[in-house]
Design a protein around this motif. Structure first.
Motif, mmCIF file in Angstrom:
data_model
loop_
_atom_site.group_PDB
_atom_site.id
_atom_site.type_symbol
_atom_site.label_atom_id
_atom_site.label_comp_id
_atom_site.label_asym_id
_atom_site.label_seq_id
_atom_site.Cartn_x
_atom_site.Cartn_y
_atom_site.Cartn_z
ATOM 1 N N GLY A 58 0.809 -1.213 0.000
ATOM 2 C CA GLY A 58 0.000 0.000 0.000
ATOM 3 C C GLY A 58 0.844 1.265 0.000
ATOM 4 O O GLY A 58 0.326 2.366 0.128
ATOM 5 N N LEU A 59 2.159 1.109 -0.157
ATOM 6 C CA LEU A 59 3.057 2.261 -0.213
ATOM 7 C C LEU A 59 3.133 2.797 -1.638
ATOM 8 O O LEU A 59 2.796 2.106 -2.601
ATOM 9 C CB LEU A 59 4.460 1.869 0.259
ATOM 10 N N ASP A 60 3.611 4.008 -1.771
ATOM 11 C CA ASP A 60 3.792 4.631 -3.074
ATOM 12 C C ASP A 60 4.821 3.852 -3.890
ATOM 13 O O ASP A 60 5.872 3.458 -3.364
ATOM 14 C CB ASP A 60 4.261 6.080 -2.864
ATOM 15 N N ASP A 61 4.539 3.624 -5.170
ATOM 16 C CA ASP A 61 5.454 2.843 -6.009
ATOM 17 C C ASP A 61 6.810 3.535 -6.197
ATOM 18 O O ASP A 61 7.842 2.872 -6.301
ATOM 19 C CB ASP A 61 4.826 2.502 -7.358
ATOM 20 N N LEU A 62 6.830 4.858 -6.190
ATOM 21 C CA LEU A 62 8.098 5.581 -6.328
ATOM 22 C C LEU A 62 8.952 5.409 -5.072
ATOM 23 O O LEU A 62 10.169 5.226 -5.154
ATOM 24 C CB LEU A 62 7.841 7.062 -6.604
ATOM 25 N N LEU A 63 8.303 5.442 -3.925
ATOM 26 C CA LEU A 63 9.000 5.205 -2.666
ATOM 27 C C LEU A 63 9.556 3.779 -2.628
ATOM 28 O O LEU A 63 10.704 3.554 -2.238
ATOM 29 C CB LEU A 63 8.051 5.442 -1.496
ATOM 30 N N CYS A 64 8.758 2.822 -3.076
ATOM 31 C CA CYS A 64 9.220 1.427 -3.127
ATOM 32 C C CYS A 64 10.423 1.281 -4.049
ATOM 33 O O CYS A 64 11.355 0.528 -3.749
ATOM 34 C CB CYS A 64 8.086 0.502 -3.564
ATOM 35 N N GLN A 65 10.442 2.028 -5.153
ATOM 36 C CA GLN A 65 11.596 1.973 -6.048
ATOM 37 C C GLN A 65 12.844 2.502 -5.349
ATOM 38 O O GLN A 65 13.932 1.944 -5.495
ATOM 39 C CB GLN A 65 11.342 2.758 -7.334
ATOM 40 N N LEU A 66 12.697 3.571 -4.581
ATOM 41 C CA LEU A 66 13.845 4.085 -3.825
ATOM 42 C C LEU A 66 14.334 3.052 -2.815
ATOM 43 O O LEU A 66 15.541 2.871 -2.644
ATOM 44 C CB LEU A 66 13.492 5.391 -3.120
ATOM 45 N N TYR A 67 13.408 2.367 -2.143
ATOM 46 C CA TYR A 67 13.806 1.301 -1.217
ATOM 47 C C TYR A 67 14.631 0.248 -1.953
ATOM 48 O O TYR A 67 15.656 -0.205 -1.453
ATOM 49 C CB TYR A 67 12.592 0.623 -0.591
ATOM 50 N N VAL A 77 8.752 -8.229 4.608
ATOM 51 C CA VAL A 77 7.702 -7.247 4.354
ATOM 52 C C VAL A 77 6.516 -7.649 5.211
ATOM 53 O O VAL A 77 6.033 -8.776 5.127
ATOM 54 C CB VAL A 77 7.290 -7.226 2.862
ATOM 55 N N LYS A 78 6.084 -6.728 6.055
ATOM 56 C CA LYS A 78 4.929 -6.997 6.907
ATOM 57 C C LYS A 78 4.084 -5.733 6.948
ATOM 58 O O LYS A 78 4.514 -4.713 7.485
ATOM 59 C CB LYS A 78 5.367 -7.397 8.309
ATOM 60 N N GLY A 79 2.921 -5.813 6.331
ATOM 61 C CA GLY A 79 2.080 -4.624 6.234
ATOM 62 C C GLY A 79 2.798 -3.561 5.422
ATOM 63 O O GLY A 79 3.252 -3.811 4.314
ATOM 64 N N ARG A 80 2.938 -2.375 6.004
ATOM 65 C CA ARG A 80 3.617 -1.269 5.326
ATOM 66 C C ARG A 80 5.094 -1.175 5.714
ATOM 67 O O ARG A 80 5.768 -0.225 5.342
ATOM 68 C CB ARG A 80 2.901 0.041 5.650
ATOM 69 N N HIS A 81 5.591 -2.144 6.456
ATOM 70 C CA HIS A 81 6.980 -2.122 6.920
ATOM 71 C C HIS A 81 7.843 -3.030 6.053
ATOM 72 O O HIS A 81 7.522 -4.203 5.854
ATOM 73 C CB HIS A 81 7.070 -2.546 8.383
ATOM 74 N N ILE A 82 8.933 -2.463 5.559
ATOM 75 C CA ILE A 82 9.855 -3.198 4.697
ATOM 76 C C ILE A 82 11.221 -3.195 5.369
ATOM 77 O O ILE A 82 11.827 -2.139 5.559
ATOM 78 C CB ILE A 82 9.942 -2.551 3.300
ATOM 79 N N VAL A 83 11.693 -4.379 5.753
ATOM 80 C CA VAL A 83 12.999 -4.505 6.395
ATOM 81 C C VAL A 83 14.021 -4.800 5.308
ATOM 82 O O VAL A 83 13.847 -5.730 4.517
ATOM 83 C CB VAL A 83 13.002 -5.621 7.466
ATOM 84 N N THR A 84 15.066 -3.984 5.271
ATOM 85 C CA THR A 84 16.062 -4.087 4.206
ATOM 86 C C THR A 84 17.473 -4.224 4.767
ATOM 87 O O THR A 84 17.725 -3.923 5.924
ATOM 88 C CB THR A 84 16.043 -2.818 3.330
ATOM 89 N N VAL A 85 18.368 -4.662 3.899
ATOM 90 C CA VAL A 85 19.802 -4.481 4.107
ATOM 91 C C VAL A 85 20.173 -3.427 3.078
ATOM 92 O O VAL A 85 20.049 -3.653 1.873
ATOM 93 C CB VAL A 85 20.608 -5.775 3.869
ATOM 94 N N ASP A 86 20.568 -2.247 3.562
ATOM 95 C CA ASP A 86 20.827 -1.163 2.612
ATOM 96 C C ASP A 86 22.166 -1.363 1.906
ATOM 97 O O ASP A 86 22.906 -2.302 2.201
ATOM 98 C CB ASP A 86 20.707 0.208 3.281
ATOM 99 N N ASN A 87 22.457 -0.503 0.974
ATOM 100 C CA ASN A 87 23.668 -0.639 0.153
ATOM 101 C C ASN A 87 24.961 -0.494 0.941
ATOM 102 O O ASN A 87 26.023 -0.852 0.453
ATOM 103 C CB ASN A 87 23.642 0.372 -0.998
#
Length: 135
Positions: A58-67, A77-87
Motif C-alpha cells: 500500500g506504499l507509493d510505487d516511487l518510494l518502493c523503487q527508492l527502497y 515485508v509486513k504490512g507497510r513495513h519493509i525490512v532491508t539491508v541497505d547498500n
C-alpha cells in the motif's frame, strides 16, 4: 539544535547510558542532510518489482523503487513495513529513505543516507564537482 540535544540526553538518561568525553551522536536525518542526497520523486521510474512491492504494502510505487535502489536485499515485508539491508550493509526499515521534515517545499522529494557514510559532510558534492566528465 538545542531541542535535538535535549532529546538525545533524555533518551540516554532513560536508558541509563552515560556519555563520556569524545562521544559523538549523529542522527540519520542530520547525516542525510549533510550528505546532500535528495531525490525528486518525479525523476524516479518504478520497476515491475517496485510496482509489486507497492501493491503488497500500500506504499507509493516511487518510494518502493527508492527502497529497492537503496537496498542490497529485502529481508521482510509486513504490512507497510519493509525490512532491508541497505547498500552500506545496514539492516533496518526503509533502506534509510526519509520523506519527513526534509525542509520547506519538500513535497515530492526524499532524502537518502550518504552513499559513503565515512566522508565528511559536503565531501561527496565537492568530489563530484571536481571530477572530470566522462568521455
Amino acid at each position: 539544535m538545542v531541542g535535538l540535544v535535549a532529546v538525545i540526553f533524555e533518551a540516554a538518561e532513560a536508558d541509563r547510558f552515560t556519555f563520556v568525553d569524545q562521544d559523538v551522536v549523529v542522527a540519520q536525518k542530520i547525516v542525510s542532510k549533510a550528505g546532500v542526497r535528495k531525490v525528486d520523486l518525479a525523476s524516479v521510474t518504478p520497476s515491475a518489482r517496485a510496482l509489486k512491492l507497492a501493491e503488497g504494502t500500500g506504499l507509493d510505487d516511487l518510494l518502493c523503487q527508492l527502497y529497492l535502489d537503496e537496498s542490497r536485499a529485502i529481508l521482510n515485508v509486513k504490512g507497510r513495513h519493509i525490512v532491508t539491508v541497505d547498500n552500506r550493509g545496514f539492516q533496518g526499515t526503509g533502506a534509510g529513505v526519509d520523506m519527513s521534515n526534509i525542509g520547506p517545499r519538500s513535497e515530492g522529494r526524499a532524502m537518502l543516507l550518504p552513499s559513503i557514510p565515512t566522508r565528511q559532510p559536503g565531501e561527496s558534492a565537492r568530489a563530484s564537482a571536481s571530477r572530470p566528465a566522462s568521455p
